[in-house]
Design an enzyme around this catalytic site. Sequence first.
Site, PDB file in Angstrom:
ATOM      1  N   SER A 152      -6.295  -4.867  -5.984  1.00 32.52           N
ATOM      2  CA  SER A 152      -4.941  -4.459  -6.380  1.00 32.52           C
ATOM      3  C   SER A 152      -4.360  -3.595  -5.273  1.00 32.52           C
ATOM      4  O   SER A 152      -5.098  -3.010  -4.477  1.00 32.52           O
ATOM      5  CB  SER A 152      -4.976  -3.651  -7.673  1.00 32.52           C
ATOM      6  OG  SER A 152      -5.403  -2.318  -7.410  1.00 32.52           O
ATOM      7  N   ASP A 153      -3.063  -3.502  -5.223  1.00 33.48           N
ATOM      8  CA  ASP A 153      -2.459  -2.505  -4.359  1.00 33.48           C
ATOM      9  C   ASP A 153      -2.766  -1.136  -4.986  1.00 33.48           C
ATOM     10  O   ASP A 153      -3.214  -1.050  -6.136  1.00 33.48           O
ATOM     11  CB  ASP A 153      -0.947  -2.733  -4.215  1.00 33.48           C
ATOM     12  CG  ASP A 153      -0.427  -2.124  -2.911  1.00 33.48           C
ATOM     13  OD1 ASP A 153      -1.076  -1.203  -2.387  1.00 33.48           O
ATOM     14  OD2 ASP A 153       0.628  -2.565  -2.426  1.00 33.48           O
ATOM     15  N   CYS A 154      -2.536  -0.067  -4.198  1.00 34.16           N
ATOM     16  CA  CYS A 154      -3.070   1.213  -4.641  1.00 34.16           C
ATOM     17  C   CYS A 154      -2.327   1.773  -5.844  1.00 34.16           C
ATOM     18  O   CYS A 154      -1.167   2.149  -5.755  1.00 34.16           O
ATOM     19  CB  CYS A 154      -3.146   2.172  -3.467  1.00 34.16           C
ATOM     20  SG  CYS A 154      -4.392   1.518  -2.348  1.00 34.16           S
ATOM     21  N   ASP A 155      -3.060   1.760  -6.934  1.00 40.97           N
ATOM     22  CA  ASP A 155      -2.581   2.169  -8.246  1.00 40.97           C
ATOM     23  C   ASP A 155      -1.652   1.147  -8.902  1.00 40.97           C
ATOM     24  O   ASP A 155      -0.877   1.505  -9.776  1.00 40.97           O
ATOM     25  CB  ASP A 155      -1.935   3.556  -8.202  1.00 40.97           C
ATOM     26  CG  ASP A 155      -2.072   4.266  -9.540  1.00 40.97           C
ATOM     27  OD1 ASP A 155      -3.045   3.971 -10.257  1.00 40.97           O
ATOM     28  OD2 ASP A 155      -1.190   5.066  -9.888  1.00 40.97           O
ATOM     29  N   MET A 191       0.841  -1.183   0.000  1.00 40.93           N
ATOM     30  CA  MET A 191       0.000   0.000   0.000  1.00 40.93           C
ATOM     31  C   MET A 191       0.868   1.221   0.000  1.00 40.93           C
ATOM     32  O   MET A 191       1.908   1.265   0.580  1.00 40.93           O
ATOM     33  CB  MET A 191      -0.787   0.018   1.274  1.00 40.93           C
ATOM     34  CG  MET A 191      -2.037   0.768   1.151  1.00 40.93           C
ATOM     35  SD  MET A 191      -3.248  -0.310   0.491  1.00 40.93           S
ATOM     36  CE  MET A 191      -2.740  -1.842   1.150  1.00 40.93           C
TER      37      MET A 191
END
Length: 775
Positions: free
Chosen positions: A291-294, A1
Amino acid sequence: MSSPHHGILLCLVLVSAWIAGGESARSAFACGRSEAAAMRFCRRDLPIKVRVRDLIGRLTEEEKIRLLVNNAAAVPRLGIGEYEWWSEALHGVSNTGPGVRFGGDFPGATSFPQVISAAASFNSSLWELVGRAVSDEGRAMYNSGQAGLTFWSPNVNIYRDPRWGRGQETPGEDPALAGKYAASYVSGLQQAIGGHSGHLRLKVAACCKHYTAYDLDNWRGVDRFHFNAKVSRQDLEDTFDVPFKACVVEGKVASVMCSYNQLNGVPTCADRNLLRNAIRGQWGLNGYIASDCDSLGIFFNSQHYTRTPEDAVAVALKAGLDLGCGPFLAQHTGSAIRQGKVRMSDVDNALANTLTVQMRLGMFDGDPASQPYGNLGPKDVCGPAHQALALEAARQGIVLLKNGRPALPLRPSRLRSVAVVGPNSDITVTMLGNYAGIPCGYITPLQGISRYVRTVHQAGCVDVACLGPNQPIDAAVSAATQADAAIIIVGLDQTIEAEARDRDGLLLPGRQRELVQKVIATAGSHRPVVLVLISGGSVDVSFAKDDPRVAAIIWAGYPGQSGGQAIADVLFGAHNPGGKLPMTWYPQEYAAKVPMTEMGMRADPARGYPGRSYRFYAGPAVYPFGHGLSYSKFSYAITLAPTELAVRLDGRRPAIAILNSTRRVKAVRVSHIRCDGLTIPIHVDVTNEGAWDGAHTLLVYSAPPVGSPSWVPLRQLVTFEKVHVSAGTTVHVETSVDVCKGLSFADSYGIRRLLIGDHNLLIGDLMHSISLRAE
Ligand SMILES: *[C@@H]1O[C@H](CO)[C@@H](O)[C@H](O)[C@H]1NC(C)=O
Ligand SMILES: *[C@@H]1O[C@H](CO)[C@@H](O)[C@H](O)[C@H]1NC(C)=O
């Protein structure tokens, strides 16, 4: 994250803006008073599958697309409010994600020890209890609209390299330990209870992350957004995948998150083998993959993995991704559909997974107050029981590394005053580690120690970095000279090891070592000097380990809000330490020799590669995995353990490979074995030979047959049991080893094999040989 303040890349800045934009009051709950309550998706008497299908059937394409991202948009015409999926609860409800907001009736939440410290307790019931306490608080905050119900915790990546800035967030280097932690903490958080049609109802939804082989943040110019982790199938199967599999299969987690990095050239969030095949297919995830952020923006923009953003959407959804953190899916799924790269059914499949979790959480059951856990409120956050548990967890996580003479515990009645020195001696927020929230309160080490004795305090360094000429080292030395004992509290903090910040070496930062050495020089036969380390990662303190003037060394990890009390309780004997190291403490030379980018777990003597973790690294350690002393001494006697075990093969096609004919070592595929109930019972009497009651963790390792191939671990943890043993008594411990899980290894194809031959079980100094025969 990636938290908003780490917006190094432009795309991350965009994510933050996106998140801030979605921050308005949470709308009323779905399926409450609105006319929608009569619709089928609101009917609690129907199976969740039917309700989900009904809801998806009512949504327009535009509405569906805006539900694919963390800040899911409202669908007012159906009575559905907006929802922020991203909340965090790694070791307490945390506002590191935008879903949690402190303030008002909820000024803070109980901050438990950082995960690496929790792991050091080797106490699975503690992990589950902490999970329950955290989800009480999370649900209480949700009931008042100040948290979501989907917590993107825990982080169960293997702590592969000691320099990793996020190693503190993980349960350590051992796959079996990490797997047990994942399953226990997740079970505690989710407290899944019977529902209908196979869907257990969830208290909150946990998320095991970051799948997979994500354990490099930023090291010598290589960052996690660009890193391609080259991992063998062997290491993936018997190291990196293990905690995730345990999280899904045993913990029944409701979500898994894919990571930023690539695995062997493919971004994990675009890898069908990982998401659709392993997590959902083989392990049977009942939940969603986020998903992880972006992550998508990163594999498109930074890794240039696809030619167009629409291709990125297509590859991720087809790989099995259900929810994107960040705006990417909301921005590009519409055009991906129009370009024929994504079908509506791809979107519907993703939504079915996220909506099912929301239904299991009761988010479509009307007023949360009328649901299970509806009574949880402000009184359930930071209550005395939770704060006591945070203190107890901190005590259990403290590891006594050295105790010469023995010097500890200190006796307050014999000490007129104690010098408390070092940059971590009067810390608050440092005790929490990262991914923390706002705690209920703090007890600093200085405050904790001051409850036992009169103290003289000198920090000795202005901060943990302790750089430059203007460090008040002399003041600390003079304080130590005037006191009857010195407690030096040094170590690391988030300026040294953190998300996006890996360490370059393993030594104490700046002039901390000089401070320690100068204070050590004041030690005398009646003036003990004790060293307390506060850090997530290990520190090479060989100089102090080897110096007889250092009476004792304690590692307190990041012990959480009451850490200072716990440290003092150990120093003065109110708590007998029983923690053990969940990771190897390597010497500095190790870090100098091994590139952090090298993922291999197994040693390769041919090229001087020493291997990683106690399972493969045979070189010197400052302190080994599993090390941890007590004020008592424990001894073992094996009372029952078979010497032979018949392994029954399933008749179909048992392929037996002969690995070493002189030693008669053979290997059988685990998939060809009847594993059900194939366990080795082990009964051990644990005797406390000392004068202190205490808890003790029995660690059982297995070592492979002599003549095994070099890719087999030197030894591996197969089970552990923590027991409380009163002074002078014996406790009978019954445990067992799951043969197919505990004694098998992956071959170079990633195929699990059980070696047939004489395995050794190692329990403390005892070694027990058991012969496995194939039938
Ligand atoms: C078989 O085991 C012996 C004893 O450990 C070892 O010396 C030999 O190299 C092994 N042979 C093979 C083919 O692995
Ligand atoms: C494990 O932790 C729980 C919760 O704090 C505690 O009650 C129990 O005594 C611990 N087990 C041992 C053996 O210390």
